[in-house]
Design an enzyme around this catalytic site. Structure first.
Site, PDB file in Angstrom:
ATOM      1  N   LYS A 131       0.808  -1.230   0.000  1.00 37.90           N
ATOM      2  CA  LYS A 131       0.000   0.000   0.000  1.00 37.90           C
ATOM      3  C   LYS A 131       0.836   1.273   0.000  1.00 37.90           C
ATOM      4  O   LYS A 131       0.435   2.301  -0.535  1.00 37.90           O
ATOM      5  CB  LYS A 131      -0.947   0.013   1.198  1.00 37.90           C
ATOM      6  N   GLU A 141      -9.688   7.456   4.080  1.00 39.74           N
ATOM      7  CA  GLU A 141     -10.603   6.599   4.827  1.00 39.74           C
ATOM      8  C   GLU A 141      -9.896   5.262   4.979  1.00 39.74           C
ATOM      9  O   GLU A 141      -9.011   4.923   4.202  1.00 39.74           O
ATOM     10  CB  GLU A 141     -11.921   6.426   4.072  1.00 39.74           C
ATOM     11  N   SER A 166       1.479  -9.781  -1.230  1.00 35.68           N
ATOM     12  CA  SER A 166       1.172  -8.362  -1.002  1.00 35.68           C
ATOM     13  C   SER A 166       1.567  -7.840   0.374  1.00 35.68           C
ATOM     14  O   SER A 166       1.845  -6.657   0.532  1.00 35.68           O
ATOM     15  CB  SER A 166      -0.317  -8.116  -1.241  1.00 35.68           C
TER      16      SER A 166
END
Ligand SMILES: *Cc1c(COP(=O)(O)O)cnc(C)c1O
Length: 393
Positions: free
Chosen positions: A89, A111, A377
């Site tokens: 991310k 968010e 990931s």
């Protein structure tokens, strides 16, 4: 076949920007400027310098020999779990924070559901000295206490969303409302390849460093940049978008997306969007989403907080519809078993999201000449409680 976004922000029938009129100036500013900013040399230099010295890129491409033996194929793991903050991310939040500076913004909002994107955003705000406000459902704040405290240690303000179910959707609504009221000084960092155009394309471009590296690394490992398969889990779709990006035109490379089947695709408790979804509008774009016959969004479920999303990004919806990407799914139990398997065979405890991609290996028809790249990931540290509660190891 053209898989890239068109100038209206569409991938085939999916995408676009379905936003309230009051958000139009913000989104339009971003749309009209993002390509110029991110393709300029000063942006690229800063982005790649931070990816190298701060995030720790390039992440390794690791040949998993014991896993390869188990599944009778040549399996490589792209180690996004080794990125700073523990997942892919941060590639996107680093890109968007530099973009925000170029746009002259002083404040960042985001968010977050499980808190992973909130932490990645709070991290880059600390890095750049920008004010950070993260909206999070009140219920999610209770469920994900460690991530709330991480964000606070990093200096972010976490605001509970107390409407609706008090989860991700409500946090998104609050963040949108904030953005409408602060258009001049605030940039909204979205955490996946979702949202109105240009977010899906912009986030995919920032994450595309993953497949850029895989191509180089595979060339030096096996003498050619093309695997037979690239496998990635899909929540909103950003890690998969990054892993697929530079392969999408190479049709001889099979792309495999893996969704969360939760307790089973037909149990009413899953997040298997391509298996269950229909076209509709969610969070500003037209895509596939899980919905009732009269168009109400169905609450998704997965043991993995990062895959617990009722839609997928519009690019993935298009890749599904055109058949360019094959979607498989894995249940909670299959993913947890795969997480323990990877831990035992390779000494790598994966994030439960990533364990879904590992679980898919057992559902593919592999032979020993096949070269498979699995995008790992994230790492499993954040999921320790879930591993403990599951208990079968
Ligand atoms: C958030 C997250 C995901 C799911 O998000 P995508 O946008 O689909 O990549 C997957 N893996 C990890 C480790 C995550 O934190």
């Amino acid at each position: 076949m053209n898989y890239k976004v068109d100038e209206r922000g569409y991938y085939g029938q999916f995408g676009g920007a379905f936003i309230p009129e009051m958000l139009y100036p913000n989104v339009e500013e971003l749309r009209s400027r993002y390509l110029d900013i991110i393709s300029a040399d000063d942006f690229k230099n800063e982005f790649h310098h931070l990816l190298k010295t701060y995030v720790g890129r390039p992440t390794p491409l690791y040949f998993a020999s014991r896993l390869s033996e188990k599944y009778n194929a040549k399996i490589y793991l792209k180690r996004e779990d080794l990125c700073h903050t523990g997942a892919h991310k941060v590639n996107n939040t680093v890109g968007q924070i530099i973009l925000a500076k170029h746009l002259g913004k002083q404040k960042i909002i985001a968010e977050t559901g499980a808190g992973q994107h909130g932490v990645a955003t709070a991290t880059v705000c600390a890095l750049m000295g920008l004010e950070c406000v993260v909206y999070m459902g009140k219920l999610d704040m209770e469920r994900q206490r460690p991530n709330v405290e991480r964000m606070r240690i990093l200096g972010a303000t976490v605001i509970p969303a107390e409407s609706g179910n008090m989860t991700l959707k409500d946090a998104t609504n609050e963040a949108m409302r904030h953005w409408i009221n602060h258009p001049q000084d605030t940039h909204y960092i979205i955490g996946s390849v979702v949202g109105p155009h240009p977010y899906p394309d912009m986030v995919a471009r920032f994450q595309s460093v993953i497949s850029e590296e895989i191509k180089k690394q595979l060339s030096s490992e096996i003498g050619n940049p093309y695997p037979d398969y690239v496998v990635a889990c899909v929540g909103g779709g950003s890690n998969a978008a990054g892993a697929f990006y530079h392969y999408v035109e190479d049709e001889h490379v099979s792309l495999i997306g893996v969704e969360a089947a939760g307790k089973g695709v037909d149990t009413g408790e899953s997040a298997a969007t391509t298996a269950l979804g229909k076209p509709g509008v969610l969070h500003g774009s037209k895509t596939l989403l899980m919905q009732t016959d009269d168009g109400q969004v169905i609450e998704p479920y997965s043991i993995s907080a990062g895959l617990d999303y009722p839609g997928i990004g519009p690019w993935h919806a298009h890749l599904f519809e055109t058949g360019r990407c094959t979607f498989l799914n894995a249940t909670d139990d299959e993913a947890m078993e795969a997480g323990v398997l990877l831990s035992r065979l390779e000494g790598i405890i994966p994030a439960i999201e990533s364990a879904h991609a590992i679980a898919a290996l057992g559902k593919m028809d592999l032979d020993d000449e096949d070269v498979v790249v699995v995008n790992l990931s994230g790492r499993g540290d954040k999921d320790l409680e879930t591993y403990i509660r599951w208990g079968k190891y």
